[in-house]
Scaffold this motif. Sequence first.
Motif, mmCIF file in Angstrom:
data_model
loop_
_atom_site.group_PDB
_atom_site.id
_atom_site.type_symbol
_atom_site.label_atom_id
_atom_site.label_comp_id
_atom_site.label_asym_id
_atom_site.label_seq_id
_atom_site.Cartn_x
_atom_site.Cartn_y
_atom_site.Cartn_z
ATOM 1 N N GLU A 231 7.011 2.467 4.970
ATOM 2 C CA GLU A 231 5.658 1.936 4.727
ATOM 3 C C GLU A 231 4.739 3.021 4.186
ATOM 4 N N ASN A 232 5.172 3.700 3.133
ATOM 5 C CA ASN A 232 4.333 4.742 2.535
ATOM 6 C C ASN A 232 3.019 4.156 2.029
ATOM 7 N N LEU A 233 1.973 4.974 2.076
ATOM 8 C CA LEU A 233 0.670 4.543 1.571
ATOM 9 C C LEU A 233 0.800 4.136 0.107
ATOM 10 N N MET A 234 0.236 2.990 -0.234
ATOM 11 C CA MET A 234 0.346 2.560 -1.629
ATOM 12 C C MET A 234 -0.953 1.941 -2.121
ATOM 13 N N GLY A 239 4.512 -0.832 -8.677
ATOM 14 C CA GLY A 239 5.221 0.235 -9.384
ATOM 15 C C GLY A 239 4.420 0.880 -10.490
ATOM 16 N N ALA A 240 3.115 0.660 -10.489
ATOM 17 C CA ALA A 240 2.288 1.207 -11.572
ATOM 18 C C ALA A 240 1.599 2.513 -11.191
ATOM 19 N N CYS A 241 1.108 2.615 -9.976
ATOM 20 C CA CYS A 241 0.268 3.776 -9.632
ATOM 21 C C CYS A 241 1.092 4.995 -9.225
ATOM 22 N N LEU A 242 2.337 4.785 -8.855
ATOM 23 C CA LEU A 242 3.244 5.884 -8.458
ATOM 24 C C LEU A 242 2.719 6.696 -7.277
ATOM 25 N N CYS A 243 1.982 6.049 -6.383
ATOM 26 C CA CYS A 243 1.439 6.755 -5.214
ATOM 27 C C CYS A 243 2.389 6.734 -4.024
ATOM 28 N N VAL A 245 5.523 7.098 -3.486
ATOM 29 C CA VAL A 245 6.882 7.595 -3.711
ATOM 30 C C VAL A 245 7.535 8.183 -2.460
ATOM 31 N N LYS A 247 11.009 10.665 -1.595
ATOM 32 C CA LYS A 247 12.054 11.522 -2.198
ATOM 33 C C LYS A 247 13.410 10.902 -1.911
ATOM 34 N N ARG A 250 17.861 10.253 -6.071
ATOM 35 C CA ARG A 250 17.562 10.040 -7.493
ATOM 36 C C ARG A 250 16.186 10.575 -7.872
ATOM 37 N N GLY A 251 15.575 11.375 -7.010
ATOM 38 C CA GLY A 251 14.232 11.885 -7.271
ATOM 39 C C GLY A 251 13.183 11.003 -6.607
ATOM 40 N N ASN A 252 11.911 11.193 -6.983
ATOM 41 C CA ASN A 252 10.826 10.403 -6.410
ATOM 42 C C ASN A 252 10.896 8.973 -6.933
ATOM 43 N N VAL A 253 10.955 8.005 -6.030
ATOM 44 C CA VAL A 253 10.934 6.606 -6.466
ATOM 45 C C VAL A 253 9.866 5.850 -5.683
ATOM 46 N N GLY B 5 -1.870 5.049 -16.324
ATOM 47 C CA GLY B 5 -1.556 5.326 -14.929
ATOM 48 C C GLY B 5 -1.959 4.223 -13.966
ATOM 49 N N GLU B 36 8.751 15.389 -12.001
ATOM 50 C CA GLU B 36 8.906 14.703 -10.716
ATOM 51 C C GLU B 36 7.568 14.343 -10.089
ATOM 52 N N TYR B 40 4.524 13.458 -1.853
ATOM 53 C CA TYR B 40 3.790 12.467 -1.068
ATOM 54 C C TYR B 40 3.068 13.213 0.063
#
Lengths: 272, 284
Positions: A231-234, A239-243, A245, A247, A250-253, B5, B36, B40
């Motif tokens: 439940e990361n802060l979003m 999938g637009a703001c990339l906030c 993510v 780790k 496959r990297g930050n998703v 963004g 990357e 977070y």
Amino acid sequence: MLYVFLGRFHTLFYMKYNKILTVKEVEWLNQSHVLIKLTDSMPLPEVMPGQFVQVKVENSPRTFLRRPISINFYDRQSNELWLLVQLKGDGTRAMAQLLPGDKLEVLFPLGNGFSQEVTPGEKVLLVGGGVGVAPLLLYGKYVQEKGGIPLFLLGARTQADLLELDLFRQYGQVYVTTEDGSAGEKGFVTQHSVLQRAGFSRISVCGPKPMMVAVAKYANAVNIPCEVSLENLMACGLGACLCCVEKTVRGNVCVCTEGPVFNINQLTWELD
Amino acid sequence: MTASGTFGYGIEFADLVNLSDIGGIIVKGTTLHPREGNDYPRMAETASGMLNCVGLQNKGVDYFCKNIYPKIKDIDTNMIVNVSGSSIEDYALCAARINELERIPAIELNISCPNVKQGGMAFGVTSKGARAVVEAVRKAYDKTLIVKLSPNVTDIAEIALAVEDAGADAVSLINTLMGMAIDINRRCPKLSINTGGLSGPAVKPVALRMVWQVAKAVKIPVVGLGGISTTEDAIEFLMAGASAVQIGTANFIDPAVSVKIAQGISRWLDQHKYKSVQEIIGAV
């Protein structure tokens, strides 16, 4: 050709909607949790267990962004969508003040849910902590309907903090831990004796991060597949703001689109 | 238009809004090499706004050209790529790659990202730095070049004039205002890199003032953005001198807000008997 067809089907299946739903009922489960039952004049879109919604909160001037809330339950026949909400700040407190007939703007269904592959007869351990039990109700129903055997292991601080136990019992055996021992076994979910007894084939977890890490460590140690719901802060949920993510290998998703459910082998948590 | 963004590559919103009803979509910041981004947590909600420190996470211009461009090239609107970098050479090389893409009519040069240690905003806070980047990109890019300005400067009009002189076709402003939020219980900043960019309605008066100042100073078109979330907000920017506006953070709260605002502007112009939007641009 088949790939194209399946690709299209997938897109249609997960079509997202921003709908103004109607509040059917707001049930206070205890002092800090409400169950909001929503409905619509149109059939609600199909949702999968583990998916979530983004709620636009009205009447709360200090709440700017939408609030991501996991889907607690969905029933096609009664055309209801349930949100189990912990009162944590201004936004969730404003949601708790909703009355039957009020409207709520909801963007959904979002994210990918829990594993949809259920082998008939397999035992699946569903572990929930606090308000994290919310998405496990619909998932337990799903596992049962697909011929699996859901076992619920639910943890809370005290007996009063346990949520929806009777509803969980409809779909499978329920095991409980409380930190003060007021219900079930005393301690944390990872200390419950069911972990030694029941031979389950995989684990799905939702709850506070320390609890999920502890369960993931256990699963890793005994070599059982395990998925966790984050439940990361979003901000956007799309999938637009990339906030939001996380780790991963496959990297930050984005948790909102690639998750919120991840197999622990995709994450970079230290489990050894 | 939708601001970089805040609207992904447009396709993320395709279920929720008719993309061709939007004047333009400015896609997420693209750099020469994959990035990357920052760790977070990358965002914090604030009074009427939010802070972010995403840090230009993207898969690089090669990935964009090969994998994303084919998916977005047929969207029936102006697909504009936001280009960022950490050296003048990177900016120019990245812009040159985008120049080859037939269906991308313009780039927005980001010399104002506050969340990247090297480059980004460093170029945008001095006239000399801004001029150097724009001159280099101008040589590598022959389509419409929009330059996105930073508000974290003493005199934004001076930077805008330097950018105009260096060959920019338009300027867009403002990027986010550098800010901070602290978790008082943990006694630490809420963002992983301590500071981030503030956006949302909280910045609108600052953005409007800067658009007004820049529009008076330059001859090239000004694209206004910063906290626009209603039709009335957008009309304010037009009256301050913006020829077009971008909607950013408001997309997170209402995915269809940009179309609602575009329709709202038309309706407002009709109601007030204006024949064209030109009549209100710079009207104050």
